[in-house]
Design a protein around this motif. Structure first.
Motif, PDB file in Angstrom:
ATOM      1  N   SER A 166      26.016  25.063  20.810  1.00  0.00           N
ATOM      2  CA  SER A 166      26.254  26.177  19.893  1.00  0.00           C
ATOM      3  C   SER A 166      24.995  26.484  19.096  1.00  0.00           C
ATOM      4  O   SER A 166      24.165  25.610  18.853  1.00  0.00           O
ATOM      5  CB  SER A 166      27.408  25.840  18.944  1.00  0.00           C
ATOM      6  N   PHE A 167      24.840  27.722  18.710  1.00  0.00           N
ATOM      7  CA  PHE A 167      23.695  28.161  17.918  1.00  0.00           C
ATOM      8  C   PHE A 167      23.877  27.732  16.466  1.00  0.00           C
ATOM      9  O   PHE A 167      24.931  27.952  15.864  1.00  0.00           O
ATOM     10  CB  PHE A 167      23.582  29.687  18.003  1.00  0.00           C
ATOM     11  N   LEU A 168      22.865  27.075  15.939  1.00  0.00           N
ATOM     12  CA  LEU A 168      22.867  26.667  14.532  1.00  0.00           C
ATOM     13  C   LEU A 168      21.896  27.565  13.786  1.00  0.00           C
ATOM     14  O   LEU A 168      20.700  27.594  14.094  1.00  0.00           O
ATOM     15  CB  LEU A 168      22.456  25.203  14.398  1.00  0.00           C
ATOM     16  N   ASP A 169      22.398  28.283  12.817  1.00  0.00           N
ATOM     17  CA  ASP A 169      21.579  29.257  12.088  1.00  0.00           C
ATOM     18  C   ASP A 169      21.149  28.646  10.763  1.00  0.00           C
ATOM     19  O   ASP A 169      21.969  28.430   9.861  1.00  0.00           O
ATOM     20  CB  ASP A 169      22.392  30.532  11.842  1.00  0.00           C
ATOM     21  N   GLY A 170      19.861  28.325  10.661  1.00  0.00           N
ATOM     22  CA  GLY A 170      19.375  27.744   9.426  1.00  0.00           C
ATOM     23  C   GLY A 170      17.922  27.349   9.539  1.00  0.00           C
ATOM     24  O   GLY A 170      17.251  27.633  10.534  1.00  0.00           O
ATOM     25  N   ARG A 212       9.237  23.810   3.066  1.00  0.00           N
ATOM     26  CA  ARG A 212       9.658  24.539   1.857  1.00  0.00           C
ATOM     27  C   ARG A 212      11.178  24.397   1.681  1.00  0.00           C
ATOM     28  O   ARG A 212      11.921  25.380   1.806  1.00  0.00           O
ATOM     29  CB  ARG A 212       9.260  26.002   1.970  1.00  0.00           C
ATOM     30  N   ILE A 213      11.612  23.189   1.411  1.00  0.00           N
ATOM     31  CA  ILE A 213      13.036  22.926   1.223  1.00  0.00           C
ATOM     32  C   ILE A 213      13.219  22.182  -0.094  1.00  0.00           C
ATOM     33  O   ILE A 213      12.265  21.655  -0.664  1.00  0.00           O
ATOM     34  CB  ILE A 213      13.628  22.093   2.383  1.00  0.00           C
ATOM     35  N   SER A 214      14.454  22.174  -0.576  1.00  0.00           N
ATOM     36  CA  SER A 214      14.730  21.533  -1.871  1.00  0.00           C
ATOM     37  C   SER A 214      14.547  20.021  -1.755  1.00  0.00           C
ATOM     38  O   SER A 214      14.590  19.446  -0.656  1.00  0.00           O
ATOM     39  CB  SER A 214      16.152  21.856  -2.319  1.00  0.00           C
ATOM     40  N   ASP A 215      14.373  19.383  -2.884  1.00  0.00           N
ATOM     41  CA  ASP A 215      14.256  17.926  -2.907  1.00  0.00           C
ATOM     42  C   ASP A 215      15.518  17.277  -2.331  1.00  0.00           C
ATOM     43  O   ASP A 215      15.440  16.258  -1.635  1.00  0.00           O
ATOM     44  CB  ASP A 215      14.026  17.430  -4.339  1.00  0.00           C
ATOM     45  N   GLU A 216      16.673  17.881  -2.635  1.00  0.00           N
ATOM     46  CA  GLU A 216      17.934  17.336  -2.131  1.00  0.00           C
ATOM     47  C   GLU A 216      17.981  17.395  -0.608  1.00  0.00           C
ATOM     48  O   GLU A 216      18.366  16.422   0.062  1.00  0.00           O
ATOM     49  CB  GLU A 216      19.123  18.107  -2.719  1.00  0.00           C
ATOM     50  N   MET A 217      17.561  18.531  -0.027  1.00  0.00           N
ATOM     51  CA  MET A 217      17.551  18.668   1.429  1.00  0.00           C
ATOM     52  C   MET A 217      16.539  17.712   2.057  1.00  0.00           C
ATOM     53  O   MET A 217      16.811  17.085   3.095  1.00  0.00           O
ATOM     54  CB  MET A 217      17.230  20.118   1.814  1.00  0.00           C
ATOM     55  N   ALA A 218      15.376  17.578   1.414  1.00  0.00           N
ATOM     56  CA  ALA A 218      14.345  16.674   1.934  1.00  0.00           C
ATOM     57  C   ALA A 218      14.847  15.230   1.936  1.00  0.00           C
ATOM     58  O   ALA A 218      14.629  14.484   2.910  1.00  0.00           O
ATOM     59  CB  ALA A 218      13.073  16.795   1.097  1.00  0.00           C
ATOM     60  N   THR A 219      15.530  14.849   0.885  1.00  0.00           N
ATOM     61  CA  THR A 219      16.073  13.491   0.810  1.00  0.00           C
ATOM     62  C   THR A 219      17.122  13.260   1.894  1.00  0.00           C
ATOM     63  O   THR A 219      17.124  12.224   2.570  1.00  0.00           O
ATOM     64  CB  THR A 219      16.694  13.239  -0.580  1.00  0.00           C
ATOM     65  N   LYS A 220      18.010  14.238   2.077  1.00  0.00           N
ATOM     66  CA  LYS A 220      19.078  14.105   3.082  1.00  0.00           C
ATOM     67  C   LYS A 220      18.513  13.940   4.489  1.00  0.00           C
ATOM     68  O   LYS A 220      18.926  13.054   5.242  1.00  0.00           O
ATOM     69  CB  LYS A 220      19.998  15.334   3.042  1.00  0.00           C
ATOM     70  N   VAL A 221      17.556  14.794   4.852  1.00  0.00           N
ATOM     71  CA  VAL A 221      17.056  14.749   6.226  1.00  0.00           C
ATOM     72  C   VAL A 221      16.166  13.527   6.436  1.00  0.00           C
ATOM     73  O   VAL A 221      16.156  12.941   7.530  1.00  0.00           O
ATOM     74  CB  VAL A 221      16.337  16.060   6.606  1.00  0.00           C
ATOM     75  N   SER A 222      15.442  13.115   5.407  1.00  0.00           N
ATOM     76  CA  SER A 222      14.622  11.907   5.524  1.00  0.00           C
ATOM     77  C   SER A 222      15.501  10.676   5.721  1.00  0.00           C
ATOM     78  O   SER A 222      15.213   9.820   6.571  1.00  0.00           O
ATOM     79  CB  SER A 222      13.746  11.719   4.279  1.00  0.00           C
ATOM     80  N   VAL A 248      22.414  23.448   8.092  1.00  0.00           N
ATOM     81  CA  VAL A 248      23.543  24.371   8.033  1.00  0.00           C
ATOM     82  C   VAL A 248      24.326  24.030   6.771  1.00  0.00           C
ATOM     83  O   VAL A 248      24.809  22.894   6.619  1.00  0.00           O
ATOM     84  CB  VAL A 248      24.447  24.244   9.282  1.00  0.00           C
ATOM     85  N   ASP A 249      24.413  24.990   5.855  1.00  0.00           N
ATOM     86  CA  ASP A 249      25.078  24.768   4.560  1.00  0.00           C
ATOM     87  C   ASP A 249      24.530  23.534   3.854  1.00  0.00           C
ATOM     88  O   ASP A 249      25.278  22.723   3.275  1.00  0.00           O
ATOM     89  CB  ASP A 249      26.599  24.631   4.747  1.00  0.00           C
ATOM     90  N   GLY A 250      23.196  23.365   3.930  1.00  0.00           N
ATOM     91  CA  GLY A 250      22.531  22.279   3.225  1.00  0.00           C
ATOM     92  C   GLY A 250      22.600  20.931   3.908  1.00  0.00           C
ATOM     93  O   GLY A 250      22.081  19.946   3.379  1.00  0.00           O
ATOM     94  N   GLU A 251      23.238  20.856   5.092  1.00  0.00           N
ATOM     95  CA  GLU A 251      23.380  19.592   5.809  1.00  0.00           C
ATOM     96  C   GLU A 251      22.514  19.599   7.069  1.00  0.00           C
ATOM     97  O   GLU A 251      22.511  20.578   7.819  1.00  0.00           O
ATOM     98  CB  GLU A 251      24.843  19.352   6.199  1.00  0.00           C
ATOM     99  N   PRO A 252      21.767  18.496   7.350  1.00  0.00           N
ATOM    100  CA  PRO A 252      20.922  18.446   8.540  1.00  0.00           C
ATOM    101  C   PRO A 252      21.711  18.111   9.809  1.00  0.00           C
ATOM    102  O   PRO A 252      22.450  17.130   9.850  1.00  0.00           O
ATOM    103  CB  PRO A 252      19.928  17.321   8.215  1.00  0.00           C
ATOM    104  N   TYR A 253      21.552  18.969  10.812  1.00  0.00           N
ATOM    105  CA  TYR A 253      22.169  18.752  12.124  1.00  0.00           C
ATOM    106  C   TYR A 253      21.067  18.354  13.114  1.00  0.00           C
ATOM    107  O   TYR A 253      20.083  19.066  13.271  1.00  0.00           O
ATOM    108  CB  TYR A 253      22.868  20.019  12.613  1.00  0.00           C
ATOM    109  N   LEU A 254      21.270  17.226  13.778  1.00  0.00           N
ATOM    110  CA  LEU A 254      20.264  16.711  14.708  1.00  0.00           C
ATOM    111  C   LEU A 254      20.250  17.503  16.006  1.00  0.00           C
ATOM    112  O   LEU A 254      21.303  17.744  16.611  1.00  0.00           O
ATOM    113  CB  LEU A 254      20.550  15.237  15.013  1.00  0.00           C
TER     114      LEU A 254
END
Length: 328
Positions: free
Chosen positions: A196-200, A246-256, A279-285
């Motif tokens: 499926s296409f992930l838009d983000g 260029r992502i928020s600190d919260e997003m960077a922490t989640k994906v790291s 997608v909606d702030g959550e990292p999809y692998l």
């Protein structure tokens, strides 16, 4: 005494040219005070050492040695720079393990697992790693386009299951494009995955074993001029690669945290570079690469540079960690 290092490059897949570039960058940047590097071209029809004058010396596959000017050369370590088969799918790792020669990438099981996109995602999903909805096909299967679209929706991505550098990947926007895209993927592999296409926002995250510690490198944001991060975008300048992302600190922490967890769940060693879409702030692998590009323009070297790690340090550390792993 200098350690003799065989830098294997080339390979059997469509990625061999990228691999040759990566291998030559490793050759150029290894510290010649500590290491005596050799370029080893691995192709289906020949395994050869290539010297600076383009002379070729055949590698003895029985013990991975070579005779140059009547001298019998063996190697202390192999630096694996082969993208695709047989360097990224476990074959070289298993071969070198049998010969008890240390090498810089992950183990043969981890290589085989991560190279098979659908098997890798199947292993990680029970651990809560988020992934796209997917549909699998083997060559020869009956293809029901309506069933595929019903599951993954439109647009969707059709991918060769065991290929890299975006070979055999198509973005499908209409159902009439699906069958040609499937045939294109089957040109690269006999297994395909349709997602499926992930838009983000798309990011790439490097994780390495550096001086005995698992560290996450600065994150790269991918902004492709094309429909997706395809071969042109990766290697022909059709993208922006922005490090740090260029992502928020919260997003960077989640994906790291997710990238490091994937590395540890899979019991990885050496280099890893994984791709995610938020997608909606959550990292999809999307996928995990165990032999990422190592040219000066490639993502992992960019990320290492942002972390203050030079190519000489990056490559030298990979060798030293491989030697430590063997001695333990």
């Amino acid at each position: 005494m200098k350690k003799r290092i065989a830098i294997i490059m080339g390979g059997y897949s469509s990625e061999y040219q990228v691999s040759l570039k990566s291998g030559n960058v490793v050759y150029d940047h290894l510290n010649k005070k500590d290491y005596e590097p050799y370029r080893v071209h691995i192709f289906k029809n020949k395994w050869v050492i290539v010297d600076d004058d383009k002379n070729e010396y055949t590698v003895n596959k029985h013990d991975f040695s070579v005779v140059i000017n009547n001298a019998h050369i063996t190697f202390d370590c192999v630096f694996n720079a082969i993208h695709g088969s047989p360097g990224e799918d476990g074959y070289m790792q298993a071969y070198l393990k049998l010969l008890d020669i240390p090498q810089t990438s992950c183990g043969f099981y981890q290589a085989a697992l991560t190279f098979n996109k659908r098997d890798c995602l199947s292993v990680l999903k029970p651990y809560g790693i988020k992934c796209a909805t997917s549909f699998y096909l083997n060559k020869g299967d009956v293809i029901n386009t309506n069933a595929i679209i019903s599951k993954v929706g439109l647009p969707c991505f059709v991918k060769a299951n065991k290929a890299g550098s975006s070979f055999g990947v198509s973005k499908v926007k209409g159902i009439e494009e699906l069958l040609p895209a499937i045939e294109n993927s089957f040109n690269e592999d006999d297994e395909i995955i349709i997602e499926s296409f992930l838009d983000g926002t798309e990011v790439s995250v490097g994780v390495i074993n550096y001086k005995g510690e698992t560290i996450v490198l600065p994150i790269t944001e991918i902004v492709s001029e094309n429909d997706f991060f395809d071969y042109e975008a990766k290697y022909l300048g059709k993208s922006q690669e922005i490090t740090p992302a260029r992502i928020s600190d919260e997003m960077a922490t989640k994906v790291s945290q997710t990238a490091k967890r994937v590395y540890e769940i899979l019991k990885m060693e050496g280099f890893s570079r994984s791709e995610y879409i938020f997608v909606d702030g959550e990292p999809y692998l999307l996928e995990v690469n165990t032999i990422p590009g190592l040219t000066t323009e490639s993502l992992l070297p960019q990320q290492a540079k942002a972390a203050g790690i030079s190519l000489q340090e990056l490559f030298g550390n990979a060798i030293e960690q491989a030697l430590i792993t063997k001695n333990n």
